[in-house]
Motif scaffolding. Structure first.
Motif, PDB file in Angstrom:
ATOM      1  N   ILE A 190     -74.327  56.235 -81.265  1.00  0.00           N
ATOM      2  CA  ILE A 190     -73.369  56.441 -81.657  1.00  0.00           C
ATOM      3  C   ILE A 190     -72.242  56.555 -81.738  1.00  0.00           C
ATOM      4  O   ILE A 190     -70.737  55.252 -82.531  1.00  0.00           O
ATOM      5  N   ALA A 191     -71.870  56.482 -80.751  1.00  0.00           N
ATOM      6  CA  ALA A 191     -70.528  56.258 -80.031  1.00  0.00           C
ATOM      7  C   ALA A 191     -70.214  54.669 -79.933  1.00  0.00           C
ATOM      8  O   ALA A 191     -68.914  54.718 -80.538  1.00  0.00           O
ATOM      9  N   ASP A 192     -70.923  53.531 -79.192  1.00  0.00           N
ATOM     10  CA  ASP A 192     -70.748  52.756 -79.971  1.00  0.00           C
ATOM     11  C   ASP A 192     -70.851  51.932 -81.249  1.00  0.00           C
ATOM     12  O   ASP A 192     -69.170  51.257 -81.192  1.00  0.00           O
ATOM     13  N   GLN A 193     -71.007  52.436 -82.531  1.00  0.00           N
ATOM     14  CA  GLN A 193     -70.794  52.468 -83.164  1.00  0.00           C
ATOM     15  C   GLN A 193     -69.527  52.338 -83.727  1.00  0.00           C
ATOM     16  O   GLN A 193     -68.746  51.792 -84.953  1.00  0.00           O
ATOM     17  N   ALA A 194     -69.194  53.704 -83.833  1.00  0.00           N
ATOM     18  CA  ALA A 194     -67.465  54.843 -83.998  1.00  0.00           C
ATOM     19  C   ALA A 194     -66.825  53.938 -83.374  1.00  0.00           C
ATOM     20  O   ALA A 194     -65.092  53.056 -83.863  1.00  0.00           O
ATOM     21  N   LEU A 195     -66.655  53.412 -81.990  1.00  0.00           N
ATOM     22  CA  LEU A 195     -65.947  52.429 -81.540  1.00  0.00           C
ATOM     23  C   LEU A 195     -66.365  51.366 -81.989  1.00  0.00           C
ATOM     24  O   LEU A 195     -64.242  50.660 -81.874  1.00  0.00           O
ATOM     25  N   GLY A 196     -67.127  50.600 -82.312  1.00  0.00           N
ATOM     26  CA  GLY A 196     -66.746  49.296 -82.781  1.00  0.00           C
ATOM     27  C   GLY A 196     -65.972  49.296 -84.028  1.00  0.00           C
ATOM     28  O   GLY A 196     -65.825  48.147 -84.408  1.00  0.00           O
ATOM     29  N   GLU A 197     -66.276  50.165 -85.362  1.00  0.00           N
ATOM     30  CA  GLU A 197     -65.703  50.123 -86.236  1.00  0.00           C
ATOM     31  C   GLU A 197     -64.027  50.636 -86.257  1.00  0.00           C
ATOM     32  O   GLU A 197     -63.386  49.291 -86.563  1.00  0.00           O
ATOM     33  N   LEU A 198     -64.114  51.011 -84.881  1.00  0.00           N
ATOM     34  CA  LEU A 198     -62.210  51.256 -85.047  1.00  0.00           C
ATOM     35  C   LEU A 198     -61.712  49.639 -84.393  1.00  0.00           C
ATOM     36  O   LEU A 198     -60.164  49.196 -84.884  1.00  0.00           O
ATOM     37  N   LEU A 199     -62.790  48.934 -83.278  1.00  0.00           N
ATOM     38  CA  LEU A 199     -61.749  47.883 -83.623  1.00  0.00           C
ATOM     39  C   LEU A 199     -61.475  46.029 -84.588  1.00  0.00           C
ATOM     40  O   LEU A 199     -61.169  45.782 -84.452  1.00  0.00           O
ATOM     41  N   GLU A 200     -62.384  47.166 -85.947  1.00  0.00           N
ATOM     42  CA  GLU A 200     -62.179  46.082 -86.123  1.00  0.00           C
ATOM     43  C   GLU A 200     -61.439  46.213 -87.604  1.00  0.00           C
ATOM     44  O   GLU A 200     -60.682  46.023 -88.717  1.00  0.00           O
ATOM     45  N   SER A 201     -60.389  47.150 -87.267  1.00  0.00           N
ATOM     46  CA  SER A 201     -58.999  47.853 -88.201  1.00  0.00           C
ATOM     47  C   SER A 201     -57.873  47.445 -87.700  1.00  0.00           C
ATOM     48  O   SER A 201     -57.706  46.982 -86.701  1.00  0.00           O
ATOM     49  N   ILE A 202     -56.927  47.451 -88.642  1.00  0.00           N
ATOM     50  CA  ILE A 202     -55.213  47.383 -87.695  1.00  0.00           C
ATOM     51  C   ILE A 202     -55.406  47.846 -86.962  1.00  0.00           C
ATOM     52  O   ILE A 202     -55.032  49.482 -86.903  1.00  0.00           O
ATOM     53  N   LEU A 203     -54.660  48.103 -85.642  1.00  0.00           N
ATOM     54  CA  LEU A 203     -54.206  48.502 -84.534  1.00  0.00           C
ATOM     55  C   LEU A 203     -52.781  48.906 -84.723  1.00  0.00           C
ATOM     56  O   LEU A 203     -52.503  50.572 -84.401  1.00  0.00           O
ATOM     57  N   VAL A 204     -51.544  47.628 -84.518  1.00  0.00           N
ATOM     58  CA  VAL A 204     -50.715  47.635 -84.538  1.00  0.00           C
ATOM     59  C   VAL A 204     -50.243  48.984 -85.418  1.00  0.00           C
ATOM     60  O   VAL A 204     -50.277  48.951 -86.208  1.00  0.00           O
ATOM     61  N   GLY A 205     -49.077  49.950 -84.511  1.00  0.00           N
ATOM     62  CA  GLY A 205     -48.537  50.557 -85.361  1.00  0.00           C
ATOM     63  C   GLY A 205     -48.940  52.863 -85.965  1.00  0.00           C
ATOM     64  O   GLY A 205     -48.128  52.968 -86.239  1.00  0.00           O
ATOM     65  N   ARG A 206     -49.939  51.962 -85.432  1.00  0.00           N
ATOM     66  CA  ARG A 206     -50.998  53.705 -85.731  1.00  0.00           C
ATOM     67  C   ARG A 206     -50.514  53.952 -83.728  1.00  0.00           C
ATOM     68  O   ARG A 206     -50.589  53.539 -82.793  1.00  0.00           O
ATOM     69  N   THR A 207     -50.879  55.736 -84.358  1.00  0.00           N
ATOM     70  CA  THR A 207     -50.075  56.294 -83.120  1.00  0.00           C
ATOM     71  C   THR A 207     -51.679  56.440 -82.187  1.00  0.00           C
ATOM     72  O   THR A 207     -53.109  56.536 -82.825  1.00  0.00           O
ATOM     73  N   GLU A 208     -51.682  57.124 -80.763  1.00  0.00           N
ATOM     74  CA  GLU A 208     -52.676  57.563 -80.155  1.00  0.00           C
ATOM     75  C   GLU A 208     -53.477  58.703 -80.825  1.00  0.00           C
ATOM     76  O   GLU A 208     -55.028  58.510 -81.172  1.00  0.00           O
ATOM     77  N   ARG A 209     -53.038  59.602 -81.518  1.00  0.00           N
ATOM     78  CA  ARG A 209     -53.486  61.318 -81.780  1.00  0.00           C
ATOM     79  C   ARG A 209     -53.994  60.535 -83.377  1.00  0.00           C
ATOM     80  O   ARG A 209     -54.997  61.011 -83.340  1.00  0.00           O
ATOM     81  N   HIS A 210     -53.260  59.617 -83.735  1.00  0.00           N
ATOM     82  CA  HIS A 210     -54.074  59.296 -84.884  1.00  0.00           C
ATOM     83  C   HIS A 210     -55.342  58.445 -84.754  1.00  0.00           C
ATOM     84  O   HIS A 210     -56.868  58.706 -85.605  1.00  0.00           O
ATOM     85  N   LEU A 211     -55.213  57.059 -83.648  1.00  0.00           N
ATOM     86  CA  LEU A 211     -56.623  56.462 -83.310  1.00  0.00           C
ATOM     87  C   LEU A 211     -57.932  57.499 -83.094  1.00  0.00           C
ATOM     88  O   LEU A 211     -59.302  58.207 -83.006  1.00  0.00           O
ATOM     89  N   ALA A 212     -57.527  58.839 -82.335  1.00  0.00           N
ATOM     90  CA  ALA A 212     -58.905  59.983 -81.789  1.00  0.00           C
ATOM     91  C   ALA A 212     -59.318  60.656 -82.787  1.00  0.00           C
ATOM     92  O   ALA A 212     -60.328  60.550 -82.462  1.00  0.00           O
ATOM     93  N   LEU A 213     -58.463  61.055 -83.792  1.00  0.00           N
ATOM     94  CA  LEU A 213     -58.924  62.199 -84.845  1.00  0.00           C
ATOM     95  C   LEU A 213     -59.236  60.650 -85.809  1.00  0.00           C
ATOM     96  O   LEU A 213     -61.022  60.763 -86.625  1.00  0.00           O
ATOM     97  N   GLU A 214     -59.600  59.659 -86.073  1.00  0.00           N
ATOM     98  CA  GLU A 214     -60.010  58.412 -86.490  1.00  0.00           C
ATOM     99  C   GLU A 214     -61.915  58.633 -85.731  1.00  0.00           C
ATOM    100  O   GLU A 214     -62.574  58.793 -86.562  1.00  0.00           O
ATOM    101  N   LEU A 215     -61.684  58.635 -84.469  1.00  0.00           N
ATOM    102  CA  LEU A 215     -62.889  58.075 -83.613  1.00  0.00           C
ATOM    103  C   LEU A 215     -63.788  59.188 -83.955  1.00  0.00           C
ATOM    104  O   LEU A 215     -64.779  58.940 -84.338  1.00  0.00           O
ATOM    105  N   GLU A 216     -62.962  60.112 -83.588  1.00  0.00           N
ATOM    106  CA  GLU A 216     -64.039  62.050 -83.839  1.00  0.00           C
ATOM    107  C   GLU A 216     -64.224  62.073 -85.480  1.00  0.00           C
ATOM    108  O   GLU A 216     -65.865  62.264 -85.560  1.00  0.00           O
ATOM    109  N   ARG A 217     -63.538  61.296 -85.913  1.00  0.00           N
ATOM    110  CA  ARG A 217     -64.481  61.567 -87.495  1.00  0.00           C
ATOM    111  C   ARG A 217     -65.707  60.883 -87.544  1.00  0.00           C
ATOM    112  O   ARG A 217     -66.517  61.198 -88.581  1.00  0.00           O
TER     113      ARG A 217
END
Length: 368
Positions: A153-180
């Motif tokens: 499950i953790a691998d899946q969540a991380l893998g999907e995040l890496l496929e998204s646009i990251l530049v400009g997003r905050t650390e906090r936003h990315l952490a919340l998205e991973l937990e979701r």
């Protein structure tokens, strides 16, 4: 599973009896769940002379997140709302004819310990110590299966995040998205507070996400974990934002990767805890990174995210087969950033294929 819980309780009973106590009181939630299958808030487990009891304020729900209680274990509700299950259990132990009760002194507060002594003054209180934690170190295949699913499950969540646009997003936003995403993929929840660190924050162990935004050229380090049926695992990776990493980033990444690989390869049954730590640490030491290194290279995981064994310089003990641990070296350069690579593995004999890697997201230095 009922037989499994019964065997676990019998092993604890043998340890308690050997210490001179015919009854034992387990109060630490993770230990209660390990022995009873569930641990509703405030519940305790009494290993009594005549029978074992799970004492709690309300009946367990049986929900997989909370855990399903052992069907062979009698559940007894507290006689009055707001009561202390541990105090009630002490009275029941005395009524069963116990003269001594082994308790988890490392978990009880002084106030609670005094309450136990006052309700049953003729009951001698002994220290159970870390007996249950010691039993929990070696996992059975059902427990490892839960860890394996949590890692997937953790691998899946991380893998999907890496496929998204990251530049400009905050650390906090990315952490919340991973937990979701962890919950979306079937996790009970997060195993611990998700860490996302960018730029000069990267590589810090336990970094709490801020409103700093991801920028081109940053190191991005992420550490997250999933809970599945009570069992917790973790994964940590570091990436570069942009088309090509700088030379210093490549050198630092290759160094931490070499240290992490050395630690993983040292995971064999019979290896001393401190030797595993030394295998990873000396790679970093030899490159001049002796200051600011984490206190330990890794630790056990299970019903809690930080369990025995501790893979640290002064740790005593040796690894057994079927012990899940993390290997998570890292280096942080103040003002510049750093690298952390973290895997959850299960110690296995060489005949069984050696250490089993549960977290399989690539450790190649990806440019995102």
């Amino acid at each position: 599973m009922s037989e499994v819980y019964a065997v676990r309780r019998e092993r604890l009973r043998e340890r308690s009896t050997a210490g001179g106590s015919a009854a034992a009181l387990v109060t630490r939630p993770a230990n209660v769940r390990y022995l009873a299958g569930t641990a509703p808030e405030g519940a305790v487990l009494l290993l009594g002379r005549s029978e074992d009891l799970l004492l709690c304020a309300s009946l367990p729900s049986g929900d997989p997140v909370e855990g399903r209680p052992d069907e062979a274990l009698r559940v007894q509700l507290l006689p009055a709302p707001g009561g202390d299950a541990a105090v009630t259990a002490a009275g029941l132990a005395l009524a069963q004819g116990a003269e001594s009760l082994a308790v988890e002194e490392h978990h009880l507060t002084v106030r609670r310990h005094r309450a136990l002594a006052s309700v049953a003054p003729r009951l001698r209180l002994a220290d159970l110590g870390g007996a249950v934690e010691q039993l929990r170190v070696v996992k059975d295949e059902e427990e490892i299966s839960c860890l394996r699913i949590g890692a997937e499950i953790a691998d899946q969540a991380l893998g999907e995040l890496l496929e998204s646009i990251l530049v400009g997003r905050t650390e906090r936003h990315l952490a919340l998205e991973l937990e979701r995403r962890l919950v979306d993929h079937g996790a009970d929840g997060r195993a611990f507070a998700t860490s996302v660190a960018t730029g000069p924050n990267s590589g810090r162990r336990g970094h709490r996400p801020t409103d700093r935004r991801v920028e081109e050229g940053d190191f991005l380090s992420v550490c997250l974990g999933a809970v599945y049926r009570g069992y917790r695992c973790e994964i940590g990776r570091t990436f570069v934002i942009g088309t090509s990493p700088a030379d210093w980033q490549i050198e630092l990444y290759d160094l931490v990767f070499a240290a992490q690989r050395a630690g993983r390869e040292a995971l064999v049954p019979g290896a001393a805890y401190r030797d595993v730590d030394r295998a990873a640490r000396q790679v970093l030491d030899s490159a001049g990174h002796t200051e600011g290194l984490p206190a330990m290279t890794g630790h056990g995981v299970g019903l809690e995210i930080d369990e025995d064994p501790q893979l640290a310089p002064a740790a005593m003990g040796k690894l057994d087969a079927c012990v899940p641990v993390t290997v998570e070296p890292g280096v942080h350069l103040p003002g510049r950033g750093g690298v952390r690579i973290d895997d959850t593995l299960v110690v296995r004999h060489e005949a069984d294929g050696g250490p089993e890697l549960l977290t399989i997201t690539t450790k190649e230095l990806l440019a995102l």
